[in-house]
Design a protein around this motif. Structure first.
Motif, PDB file in Angstrom:
ATOM      1  N   GLU A 195       0.829  -1.203   0.000  1.00  0.00           N
ATOM      2  CA  GLU A 195       0.000   0.000   0.000  1.00  0.00           C
ATOM      3  C   GLU A 195       0.863   1.254   0.000  1.00  0.00           C
ATOM      4  N   ASN A 203      -4.057   2.995  -3.084  1.00  0.00           N
ATOM      5  CA  ASN A 203      -3.107   2.784  -4.172  1.00  0.00           C
ATOM      6  C   ASN A 203      -2.091   1.737  -3.734  1.00  0.00           C
ATOM      7  N   LYS A 204      -1.924   0.707  -4.574  1.00  0.00           N
ATOM      8  CA  LYS A 204      -0.994  -0.376  -4.233  1.00  0.00           C
ATOM      9  C   LYS A 204      -0.051  -0.663  -5.404  1.00  0.00           C
ATOM     10  N   THR A 205       1.115  -1.224  -5.075  1.00  0.00           N
ATOM     11  CA  THR A 205       2.043  -1.616  -6.129  1.00  0.00           C
ATOM     12  C   THR A 205       1.465  -2.795  -6.910  1.00  0.00           C
ATOM     13  N   ALA A 206       1.807  -2.838  -8.213  1.00  0.00           N
ATOM     14  CA  ALA A 206       1.310  -3.893  -9.103  1.00  0.00           C
ATOM     15  C   ALA A 206       2.429  -4.300 -10.056  1.00  0.00           C
ATOM     16  N   ASN A 250       6.327 -10.622 -12.651  1.00  0.00           N
ATOM     17  CA  ASN A 250       6.315 -10.380 -14.092  1.00  0.00           C
ATOM     18  C   ASN A 250       6.733 -11.597 -14.890  1.00  0.00           C
ATOM     19  N   ASP A 263       5.345  -4.878 -21.712  1.00  0.00           N
ATOM     20  CA  ASP A 263       5.018  -3.658 -20.968  1.00  0.00           C
ATOM     21  C   ASP A 263       6.216  -2.764 -20.701  1.00  0.00           C
ATOM     22  N   THR A 284       4.753  -1.182 -11.041  1.00  0.00           N
ATOM     23  CA  THR A 284       3.960  -0.004 -11.341  1.00  0.00           C
ATOM     24  C   THR A 284       2.942   0.081 -10.198  1.00  0.00           C
ATOM     25  N   ASN A 285       1.858   0.820 -10.373  1.00  0.00           N
ATOM     26  CA  ASN A 285       0.892   0.874  -9.283  1.00  0.00           C
ATOM     27  C   ASN A 285      -0.516   0.876  -9.830  1.00  0.00           C
ATOM     28  N   LYS A 286      -1.460   0.745  -8.932  1.00  0.00           N
ATOM     29  CA  LYS A 286      -2.843   0.542  -9.347  1.00  0.00           C
ATOM     30  C   LYS A 286      -3.737   1.086  -8.239  1.00  0.00           C
ATOM     31  N   TRP A 287      -4.868   1.675  -8.637  1.00  0.00           N
ATOM     32  CA  TRP A 287      -5.821   2.239  -7.667  1.00  0.00           C
ATOM     33  C   TRP A 287      -6.965   1.265  -7.426  1.00  0.00           C
ATOM     34  N   TYR A 288      -7.248   1.000  -6.151  1.00  0.00           N
ATOM     35  CA  TYR A 288      -8.371   0.136  -5.758  1.00  0.00           C
ATOM     36  C   TYR A 288      -9.402   1.026  -5.070  1.00  0.00           C
TER      37      TYR A 288
END
Length: 398
Positions: free
Chosen positions: A77, A91-94, A122, A179, A386-390
């Motif tokens: 997080e 927001n968490k790392t992805a 990956n 990517d 990268t990161n991603k919003w939950y």
């Protein structure tokens, strides 16, 4: 296929890979010997990077063990916000998804970069150089064995045995989604990848590092740092290529002569700017363009400067954006230098040879980035994300 593997599965593969490298140690050295026999080039740095000996294998095994024991870089997080309408926003790392690494001659990259990319969730596409093809294929065979024994598809680690034309075609029209691409190697390789790639590229591996000997330097330290930076390993991007000596230093001429004599004793070709070649019997540089060059060889340029600001400006103009070191007992001057020199790593009173993921406590690196996006310097496990919003709601509309 590319759904995230549980961390236990990823760690099991890495631990198994460490065991397989130990079990196959003798075979790996035999196969590598064939690559060395086939290598007809006269590039000393390339040959050094190609060799797989016991020390290199120990390093590969250690990097797998360290990676297996590190925290999961995915799902960490980074930000948490409760919206006034009741939505929870996190927001968490992805993982990136698929990462392609293009590199020259170094079979240890097939282990280390593969491991870092795999641990960070990956799929990895490895494109090594033709000079190390047998060593690389042998290592990828071990990756596949470690994956299969854990009931994981071998596609997670893929080797692209392509020539230059095939590589260019793949970069321009990938046959699968890629990517991120990380080229590791010389400037020609990096330029080739940048020109043809259709996805983001992290630029890595150009050095041309500077040491600035300030008027308040400890000269014994300065000499040791210069000798270590230049001669401990010529084939790496954190090696030293340029030295600037402050003419406000008491007896700077004597220090310059002593430094040059020590370098020459270690078979380093020394070139000087006008004032250095005047006081010491070394050839004068033919043009200022040489200040831009990375040598990867037993070669160094020594010049003079008469102010800290001039040293900073010169480094910012010519260096590769990798590492620079100031030798001084004056912490305020050092801090000003470190804040204003535009490189990924800045040092006070230490060798540039430490710019390295393992040395910086990252447990190895995928690359050493001289780009400013998205991570600078050694890119470790925790940066290969990268990161991603939950967003969790219960019917909110805007």
């Amino acid at each position: 296929m590319n759904h995230l593997l549980p961390i236990e599965k990823r760690n099991a593969v890495l631990s198994r890979m460490a065991e397989l490298l130990e079990e196959e140690r003798a075979n790996l050295k035999t196969v590598n010997q064939q690559d060395l026999n086939n290598y007809s080039g006269d590039d000393l740095a390339m040959e050094k990077r190609l060799l797989v000996d016991d020390a290199k294998i120990d390093g590969m095994i250690l990097s797998m063990q360290q990676l297996a024991s590190q925290e999961d870089p995915i799902g960490v997080e980074r930000f948490n916000f409760d919206h006034e309408n009741g939505m929870k926003i996190i927001n968490k790392t992805a993982a990136f998804g698929t990462i392609m690494i293009i590199y020259e001659s170094r079979p240890d990259v097939t282990v280390e970069a593969g491991g870092i990319a795999f641990k960070s969730g990956n799929k990895i596409l490895l494109k090594g150089g033709k000079e190390s093809v047998l060593s690389n294929l042998k290592i990828v065979e071990l990756w596949h064995q470690a994956l299969q024994e854990n009931n994981i598809a071998t596609e997670w680690v893929e080797y692209l045995n392509y020539n230059r034309e095939e590589t260019q075609a793949f970069l321009e029209k990938p046959t699968q989604k890629v990517d991120l691409i990380v080229p590791r190697g010389g400037e020609k390789l990096i330029a080739f990848v940048k020109k043809h790639a259709t996805c983001p590229v992290i630029i890595s591996g150009r050095g041309n590092n500077f040491v600035y000997v300030n008027a308040e330097a400890n000269l014994d330290q300065a000499l040791d740092i210069i000798i270590n930076g230049k001669t401990s390993n010529i084939s790496v991007c954190n090696a030293l290529d340029k030295v600037l000596i402050d003419t406000n230093l008491k007896n700077w001429e004597a220090f310059a002569k002593k430094t040059i004599a020590e370098l020459q004793q270690k078979n380093v070709t020394v070139l000087g700017d006008e004032s250095i070649s005047k006081i010491a019997n070394v050839p004068q540089i033919e043009s200022d363009l040489i200040w831009y060059e990375e040598f990867l060889d037993y070669k160094i340029v020594i010049g003079t400067t008469n102010s800290n600001q001039e040293a900073i400006d010169k480094i910012n103009k010519y260096c590769g954006g990798h590492s620079a070191s100031i030798i001084t007992k004056n912490d305020a001057i050092a801090q000003e230098f470190m804040e204003n020199v535009d490189t990924a790593a800045v040092y006070q009173n230490a060798s540039t040879r430490f710019t390295d993921g393992g040395q910086f406590g990252l447990g190895g690196e995928l690359a050493i980035s001289t780009d400013k996006l998205h991570q600078r310097g050694p890119i470790g496990l925790q940066h290969l994300v990268t990161n991603k919003w939950y967003i969790y709601g219960n019917g909110q509309i805007r």
